[in-house]
Design a protein around this motif. Structure first.
Motif, short mmCIF file in Angstrom:
data_model
loop_
_atom_site.label_atom_id
_atom_site.label_comp_id
_atom_site.label_asym_id
_atom_site.label_seq_id
_atom_site.Cartn_x
_atom_site.Cartn_y
_atom_site.Cartn_z
N ILE A 138 0.95 -1.24 -0.01
CA ILE A 138 -0.02 -0.07 0.11
C ILE A 138 0.71 1.40 -0.01
O ILE A 138 0.44 2.48 -0.50
CB ILE A 138 -1.02 -0.10 1.21
N ALA A 139 1.94 1.24 0.69
CA ALA A 139 2.81 2.42 0.81
C ALA A 139 3.55 2.73 -0.54
O ALA A 139 3.93 3.90 -0.66
CB ALA A 139 4.00 2.18 1.55
N MET A 140 3.83 1.97 -1.46
CA MET A 140 4.44 2.37 -2.75
C MET A 140 3.68 3.21 -3.63
O MET A 140 3.98 4.31 -4.03
CB MET A 140 4.70 1.03 -3.37
N PRO A 141 2.11 3.01 -4.00
CA PRO A 141 1.48 3.64 -4.95
C PRO A 141 0.88 4.80 -4.44
O PRO A 141 0.39 5.70 -4.89
CB PRO A 141 0.48 2.68 -5.75
N VAL A 142 0.64 4.87 -3.19
CA VAL A 142 -0.58 5.78 -2.39
C VAL A 142 0.36 7.24 -2.43
O VAL A 142 -0.47 8.09 -2.77
CB VAL A 142 -0.65 5.33 -0.76
N PRO A 143 1.71 7.52 -2.30
CA PRO A 143 2.32 8.64 -2.46
C PRO A 143 1.87 9.49 -3.67
O PRO A 143 1.84 10.51 -3.88
CB PRO A 143 3.70 8.42 -2.25
N VAL A 144 1.92 8.62 -4.77
CA VAL A 144 1.77 9.33 -6.31
C VAL A 144 0.22 9.84 -6.23
O VAL A 144 0.29 10.71 -6.71
CB VAL A 144 2.04 8.12 -7.16
N ILE A 145 -0.60 8.84 -5.72
CA ILE A 145 -2.07 9.29 -5.42
C ILE A 145 -2.10 10.56 -4.80
O ILE A 145 -2.78 11.46 -5.16
CB ILE A 145 -2.99 8.26 -5.06
N VAL A 146 -1.41 10.72 -3.80
CA VAL A 146 -1.49 11.85 -2.71
C VAL A 146 -0.97 12.90 -3.36
O VAL A 146 -1.44 14.18 -3.44
CB VAL A 146 -0.82 11.52 -1.38
N ASN A 147 0.10 12.89 -4.12
CA ASN A 147 0.80 14.19 -5.09
C ASN A 147 -0.20 14.56 -6.04
O ASN A 147 -0.37 15.66 -6.41
CB ASN A 147 1.91 13.78 -5.52
N ASN A 148 -0.94 13.61 -6.84
CA ASN A 148 -2.15 14.18 -7.65
C ASN A 148 -3.03 14.86 -7.11
O ASN A 148 -3.42 15.91 -7.68
CB ASN A 148 -2.47 12.68 -8.38
#
Length: 318
Positions: A237-247
């Motif tokens: 979960i920790a890998m793709p979530v930061p990209v979503i948060v940045n978007n």
């Protein structure tokens, strides 16, 4: 109009939720006459009906939504684009069952009752009206843009999760069999994991850090697999979530900046007044330097120069 639409949406959703409460459901005895050949049988059945007041409230809300839908489709310049819009499809699908129920409520045939039963199940579509709030709230629109922009990240998350579920469900199934007794040939009497498909649910719950506790390992080898599954879920979960948060942060910043910008107003360019008009304001080119009219109308020079640029005229050289 936005506040009225928001009010009716909230009232409709509240009515939809209250219809399922026991206090608003009435048990009604219904008498049906069944004729088979020369035999007439009277059947007494029980039926649950909703309080009429909730039906009336829903009817008023549906009338508003119908009027709003018709006005928007009539005034829309591109009808095809209007029909393809997801929110408009939700509007139509949420409105249609109410009118079908009203039209079929007076019929007593078995087919009509079956259709009514199906429409009552389709009532859940009304809850989708909550998505209409995206027209009036910037935050919901930002969320929609974020979800669309993060499609690849969501697919990546689903793939990682599916791989982890398949691996750890298989591992927990065989790990729990290590401590099985010899009197248990299947090795499933002491564990919740009777088969691998059941382990899928446990793996999903563990990897997403929910941990309902309905299924858990009972052997030391199963506990080791469970710990590894939890750690792998956190990393997944920790890998793709930061990209979503940045978007989301990017779209939110753009939305806030757009709201702070001043509203654009159409510039009104007045036509030049005729020479014989009393309100005509002479510029520097056709008036002496000591004229007071050019002092009282300082924008005349700029407007005259702008008009000459548009018309292609060249200024006079004195």
């Amino acid at each position: 109009v936005a506040f009225a639409s928001l009010f009716f949406i909230l009232v409709s959703i509240t009515t939809f939720c209250l219809e399922t409460h026991e206090a608003f459901n009435i048990d009604v005895n219904v008498t049906e006459t069944l004729v088979v050949g020369n035999t007439t049988t009277i059947l007494l059945t029980h039926k649950v009906e909703t309080e009429p007041i909730l039906t009336y409230i829903e009817g008023v809300c549906v009338l508003w939504f119908t009027l709003e839908f018709l006005v928007r489709i009539i005034c829309c310049p591109d009808k095809l684009l209007f029909v393809k819009n997801l929110l408009n499809i939700i509007d139509f699908v949420a409105i249609l069952p109410f009118y079908l129920e009203v039209g079929l409520s007076g019929l007593s045939s078995k087919a009509a009752r079956d259709v009514l039963g199906f429409l009552r199940v389709v009532r859940f579509v009304r809850i989708l009206r909550i998505f209409k709030l995206t027209r009036h709230f910037v935050g919901l629109r930002v969320l929609g843009h974020t979800l669309r922009a993060s499609t690849n990240e969501f697919l990546l998350l689903i793939i990682f999760l599916a791989l982890g579920v398949l691996i750890f469900a298989t591992m927990i199934y065989y790990a729990e069999r290590i401590g099985a007794k010899t009197s248990d040939p299947r090795g499933s009497d002491h564990t919740h994991f009777k088969n691998i498909p059941i382990g899928f649910w446990w793996a999903v719950v563990t990897m997403t850090t929910l941990g309902y506790g309905d299924m858990y390992p009972k052997t030391w080898s199963g506990m080791v697999v469970g710990a590894l599954c939890a750690l792998a879920g956190v990393l997944t979960i920790a890998m793709p979530v930061p990209v979503i948060v940045n978007n989301f942060g990017m779209y939110y910043s753009l939305a806030m900046a757009k709201q702070k910008l001043p509203k654009k107003k159409k510039k009104h360019i007045p036509r030049p007044a005729p020479l014989d008009s009393p309100t005509y304001c002479k510029s520097d080119e056709n008036s002496p330097r000591n004229s007071t009219q050019s002092d009282t109308c300082p924008l005349a020079v700029e407007e005259g120069a702008a008009e000459r640029k548009r018309s292609g005229e060249t200024p006079k050289v004195g």
